[in-house]
Design a protein around this motif. Structure first.
Motif, PDB file in Angstrom:
ATOM      1  N   SER A  17       9.223  20.669  -5.501  1.00  0.00           N
ATOM      2  CA  SER A  17       8.186  21.504  -4.899  1.00  0.00           C
ATOM      3  C   SER A  17       7.193  20.676  -4.092  1.00  0.00           C
ATOM      4  N   ASP A  18       6.494  21.349  -3.188  1.00  0.00           N
ATOM      5  CA  ASP A  18       5.493  20.657  -2.348  1.00  0.00           C
ATOM      6  C   ASP A  18       4.419  20.002  -3.204  1.00  0.00           C
ATOM      7  N   GLU A  19       3.943  20.776  -4.196  1.00  0.00           N
ATOM      8  CA  GLU A  19       2.762  20.309  -4.922  1.00  0.00           C
ATOM      9  C   GLU A  19       3.043  19.094  -5.790  1.00  0.00           C
ATOM     10  N   ASN A  20       4.317  18.805  -5.989  1.00  0.00           N
ATOM     11  CA  ASN A  20       4.717  17.695  -6.855  1.00  0.00           C
ATOM     12  C   ASN A  20       5.049  16.443  -6.035  1.00  0.00           C
ATOM     13  N   ILE A  21       4.606  16.411  -4.800  1.00  0.00           N
ATOM     14  CA  ILE A  21       5.111  15.431  -3.824  1.00  0.00           C
ATOM     15  C   ILE A  21       4.886  13.985  -4.256  1.00  0.00           C
ATOM     16  N   GLU A  22       3.742  13.706  -4.838  1.00  0.00           N
ATOM     17  CA  GLU A  22       3.457  12.314  -5.186  1.00  0.00           C
ATOM     18  C   GLU A  22       4.422  11.817  -6.258  1.00  0.00           C
ATOM     19  N   MET A  23       4.658  12.678  -7.236  1.00  0.00           N
ATOM     20  CA  MET A  23       5.605  12.310  -8.288  1.00  0.00           C
ATOM     21  C   MET A  23       7.004  12.138  -7.705  1.00  0.00           C
ATOM     22  N   ARG A  24       7.369  13.026  -6.791  1.00  0.00           N
ATOM     23  CA  ARG A  24       8.703  12.939  -6.173  1.00  0.00           C
ATOM     24  C   ARG A  24       8.865  11.641  -5.392  1.00  0.00           C
ATOM     25  N   LEU A  25       7.804  11.216  -4.727  1.00  0.00           N
ATOM     26  CA  LEU A  25       7.909   9.963  -3.958  1.00  0.00           C
ATOM     27  C   LEU A  25       8.065   8.766  -4.897  1.00  0.00           C
ATOM     28  N   ARG A  26       7.397   8.832  -6.036  1.00  0.00           N
ATOM     29  CA  ARG A  26       7.616   7.753  -7.029  1.00  0.00           C
ATOM     30  C   ARG A  26       9.082   7.749  -7.454  1.00  0.00           C
TER      31      ARG A  26
ATOM     32  N   MET B  75       0.821  -1.216   0.000  1.00  0.00           N
ATOM     33  CA  MET B  75       0.000   0.000   0.000  1.00  0.00           C
ATOM     34  C   MET B  75       0.853   1.262   0.000  1.00  0.00           C
ATOM     35  N   ARG B  76       2.026   1.178   0.612  1.00  0.00           N
ATOM     36  CA  ARG B  76       2.938   2.328   0.572  1.00  0.00           C
ATOM     37  C   ARG B  76       3.271   2.646  -0.887  1.00  0.00           C
ATOM     38  N   LEU B  77       3.449   1.590  -1.649  1.00  0.00           N
ATOM     39  CA  LEU B  77       3.753   1.751  -3.062  1.00  0.00           C
ATOM     40  C   LEU B  77       2.548   2.301  -3.832  1.00  0.00           C
ATOM     41  N   ARG B  78       1.416   1.655  -3.629  1.00  0.00           N
ATOM     42  CA  ARG B  78       0.255   1.987  -4.457  1.00  0.00           C
ATOM     43  C   ARG B  78      -0.393   3.313  -4.067  1.00  0.00           C
ATOM     44  N   ALA B  79      -0.076   3.787  -2.862  1.00  0.00           N
ATOM     45  CA  ALA B  79      -0.643   5.081  -2.431  1.00  0.00           C
ATOM     46  C   ALA B  79      -0.041   6.257  -3.207  1.00  0.00           C
ATOM     47  N   VAL B  80       1.103   6.041  -3.858  1.00  0.00           N
ATOM     48  CA  VAL B  80       1.685   7.151  -4.638  1.00  0.00           C
ATOM     49  C   VAL B  80       1.652   6.884  -6.143  1.00  0.00           C
ATOM     50  N   GLN B  81       0.995   5.786  -6.529  1.00  0.00           N
ATOM     51  CA  GLN B  81       1.088   5.378  -7.942  1.00  0.00           C
ATOM     52  C   GLN B  81      -0.173   5.635  -8.751  1.00  0.00           C
ATOM     53  N   ARG B  82      -0.692   6.802  -8.731  1.00  0.00           N
ATOM     54  CA  ARG B  82      -1.804   7.224  -9.588  1.00  0.00           C
ATOM     55  C   ARG B  82      -3.118   6.495  -9.337  1.00  0.00           C
ATOM     56  N   PHE B  83      -3.152   5.596  -8.355  1.00  0.00           N
ATOM     57  CA  PHE B  83      -4.380   4.839  -8.144  1.00  0.00           C
ATOM     58  C   PHE B  83      -5.342   5.590  -7.232  1.00  0.00           C
ATOM     59  N   SER B  84      -6.636   5.424  -7.516  1.00  0.00           N
ATOM     60  CA  SER B  84      -7.629   5.828  -6.528  1.00  0.00           C
ATOM     61  C   SER B  84      -7.635   4.747  -5.451  1.00  0.00           C
ATOM     62  N   ALA B  85      -8.326   4.997  -4.343  1.00  0.00           N
ATOM     63  CA  ALA B  85      -8.376   3.990  -3.270  1.00  0.00           C
ATOM     64  C   ALA B  85      -8.924   2.671  -3.813  1.00  0.00           C
ATOM     65  N   ARG B  86      -9.977   2.772  -4.592  1.00  0.00           N
ATOM     66  CA  ARG B  86     -10.617   1.590  -5.164  1.00  0.00           C
ATOM     67  C   ARG B  86      -9.641   0.794  -6.035  1.00  0.00           C
TER      68      ARG B  86
END
Lengths: 158, 539
Positions: free
Chosen positions: B448-457, A75-86
């Protein structure tokens, strides 16, 4: 819940892995599964390592620590990978179909296993939310660090 | 299985396949957390760049100039003629795929357009359409496509998902430098006013006051004085930190985060302690108060404008040579561009260490020496008294920051220093360090803050290797020599590998450095109590 052979568990894990990998774009799927170096393919290897662990626990003790650790990684992975919760959690339910097709278990056993899948999915949903919230927290922490010394300086002067 | 059994999975069935059709046709979705905000009109205007306006990538209308397409194509033509490398990189890729799985954004996202080959294809396809005969005639059959607003949006999205780290280039059999392709596309986007605030606001501030935050000379002095006070509290030694002192032997340039951000600041304390201890005749400059150069992330012209202050201040202050602190892209600019952009610096001398007499022949042309080269030389010549036990509370690993590692080959010096100032040092796996180092995921103006999700990837592959040494050796400190690393890796590690802090090499030098007249050290430069090993020496 005895009676599931290691080979059968392995087959289920492979099918489940394939299902999880289907949530990624077509050109990337082969790489995610085939590249076994965990440093060259951290996302794919997290799936490959954790999915069999979950299968093992599903037919075993459902040890909270082991299940939690495996789900956390996923989930740590998928929480940042463009997925919605579903979308992030949805692939877990696919295990139900696999259980039905890969085991010759009676209806009651199957129902118990499916309850466990539901438990996994609910726990995964909690984790997904926890990681999404953590993203906001670490964002705020970073903003503070960015000017931390200036803030210290001004507070000492003020 | 009974027919009546419920099938709850059917309720949540999801189509896993992407929409059908040609990948080149699908428009980009700007999802929150995966892109940087547009540059504010104020910064664009200040830098005298085209098309200042208020807009955001999520807007349907990007308010492009009416002739935007002509501007882009004319810009491409000009750059294809001006930069031989650009034309070469457009032509020679054979799509072998060696780079495909080398990008940290690809590894973290599995988005195929983050394969460097495909990212480059986003502009190559346009190049073919307008600049090759086959593309003009055969269009999509020759892998060509029209330049449309959707294509422009796609460029913005994906070329701001490249940190110009150049890891993919290490693996390219033709030596295609993907970072240069990204630089070209960003230059083109700038021509029509498509740029990000995280890049242009610091650039505008730098242009005005010399540093990213826009700190003015008196503020700069306050910051440095504050650090001098802190260092005295920690060590009992009062050091001098001269600013704008004419006639000093050396000008010292640092990234500005060193004097306002954490954990960078502890590295600054380390420099100050070191320079005092060796009696270095140096000065800061309140205008060359930023080594970082966000011009590198927008255009060659901007890079030149922002870099000019280093030589200008060196000349004004009359120093002999320049020393530079721990920074990443600052060193790419210095090492690969400064000499031709703003040189020759013939008014400076070939750098010679005043302590050891070592001649830094590698810096004969730029006249600028990296602090790690300088300190490694001091240690090699036994000029420093070091008590490495003062770092025993840290189990250390080293992250090769992309630019010092790949752009200037600075691989051994930081390790040489670390092994002498710390007792517990462990390398991360071989294919994640040195030339193959993984980027923090936030360089090239993406932090930047707003780019956080991409940065974490993008940060996943690096953090994954850190997690490995954390679990195997108990590593609790990741050291690095880049200000962007120090700003963003704590975030990536908090998410992917909790329990590992981030610090600078010279922070550990400062901890270990035994200073004349110092008080008994009970804490490190962070104010944290020293470990058992360190206490023993003072017992």
């Amino acid at each position: 819940m005895a009676g599931i052979s290691p080979a059968r568990k392995h087959a289920m894990a492979e099918r489940w892995l394939a299902l999880a990998v289907q949530t990624y774009p077509v050109p990337s799927r082969r790489f995610l599964v085939d590249q076994r170096d965990p440093f060259r393919n951290p996302a794919g290897q997290a799936l490959r390592k954790r999915i069999p662990e979950l299968v093992e626990e599903l037919f075993g003790e459902m040890d909270a620590g082991k299940v939690g650790a495996a789900l956390e990684d996923l989930m740590r992975l998928r929480a940042v990978q463009r997925f919605s919760a579903r979308e992030a959690v949805g692939f877990l339910f696919g295990l139900k179909t696999i259980l039905r097709e890969e085991s010759a278990a009676d209806w009651e056993t199957l129902a118990r296993w499916e309850e466990r899948v539901d438990e996994l999915a609910l726990a995964a949903f909690d984790l997904f939310m926890r990681f999404r919230e953590q993203i906001y927290q670490i964002q705020a922490d970073e903003a503070r660090r960015r000017v931390a010394q200036l803030e210290r300086m001004y507070s000492r002067e003020g | 299985m009974p027919e009546t059994a419920t099938r709850p999975e059917e309720l949540v069935r999801i189509s896993y396949d992407p929409p059908p059709g040609d990948w080149r046709g699908s428009p980009v979705e700007f999802r929150k957390g995966t892109f940087c905000h547009a540059a504010g009109a104020k910064s664009v205007r200040y830098l005298e760049l085209p098309n200042p306006r208020d807009w955001q990538p999520t807007d349907q209308d990007w308010k492009l100039p009416p002739n935007w397409k002509e501007i882009i194509l004319a810009g491409m033509k000009e750059r294809l003629e001006r930069f031989r490398s650009f034309r070469l990189f457009m032509d020679i890729c054979v799509r072998c795929g060696a780079c495909a799985d080398k990008c940290h954004f690809y590894l973290g996202s599995a988005d195929p357009k983050n394969m460097p080959v495909l990212r480059a294809e986003l502009i190559r396809s346009v190049y073919r359409r307008y600049f090759t005969t086959a593309g003009k005639v055969f269009r999509s059959l020759a892998g060509a496509r029209d330049l449309t607003e959707d294509v422009l949006k796609e460029w913005f999205y994906y070329f701001y998902q490249c940190t110009e780290c150049r890891r993919c280039s290490v693996f390219c059999p033709f030596g295609i430098d993907t970072a240069e392709i990204t630089m070209m596309v960003r230059e083109l986007l700038n021509l029509v006013g498509v740029n990000t605030n995280w890049v242009l606001e610091p650039a505008a501030n730098c242009y005005r006051t010399g540093n990213h935050l826009g700190i003015q000379p008196h503020g700069f002095k306050d910051s440095i004085d504050f650090a001098v006070d802190d260092l005295e509290d920690l060590t009992g030694v009062r050091v001098e930190a001269p600013i704008n002192r004419k006639g000093a032997e050396i000008l010292f340039v640092v990234p500005s985060a060193d004097y306002f951000a954490t954990p960078h600041y502890y590295t600054l304390l380390g420099y100050l302690a070191l320079f005092h201890e060796i009696g270095l005749d140096y000065t800061f400059s309140a205008y060359a108060s930023e080594g970082g150069n966000f011009g590198l992330f927008s255009s060659h012209e901007m890079m030149k404008r922002l870099n000019a202050k280093i030589y200008a201040e060196a000349k004004r202050l009359g120093v002999k040579w320049v020393l530079g602190g721990e920074c990443g892209h600052m060193w790419r600019v210095i090492h690969q561009y400064m000499d031709t952009l703003n040189g020759p610096a013939d008014f400076l001398e070939e750098p010679v260490s005043p302590v050891t007499g070592t001649r830094f022949e590698n810096a004969r042309s730029t006249k600028m020496v990296h602090i790690c080269e300088f300190t490694a030389d001091l240690i090699h010549a036994h000029k420093l008294k070091l008590d490495s036990r003062r770092n025993d509370h840290w189990t250390v690993t080293y992250h090769d920051s992309c630019n010092p590692a790949r752009a200037m080959g600075l691989l051994e010096e930081p390790r040489y220093i670390l092994r002498r100032v710390a007792n517990r040092f462990h390398e991360m796996p071989e294919n994640t360090i040195r030339e193959q180092t993984f980027c923090c995921g936030s360089g090239a103006g993406l932090g930047s803050d707003e780019n956080i999700e991409m940065r974490l990837r993008g940060g996943l592959p690096r953090a994954n290797a850190v997690k490995y040494v954390r679990d195997k050796y108990g590593v609790n400190l990741l050291t690095c020599i880049c200000a962007i690393d120090k700003a963003t890796l704590p975030t990536a590690l908090a998410y992917w590998a909790p329990g590992v802090e981030v610090g600078g090499v010279h922070e550990l030098v400062g901890n270990a450095l035994v200073m004349k007249g110092e008080k008994e050290r009970t804490t490190d430069l962070r104010g944290q109590p020293l470990g058992q090993g360190a206490e023993a020496i003072h017992a």
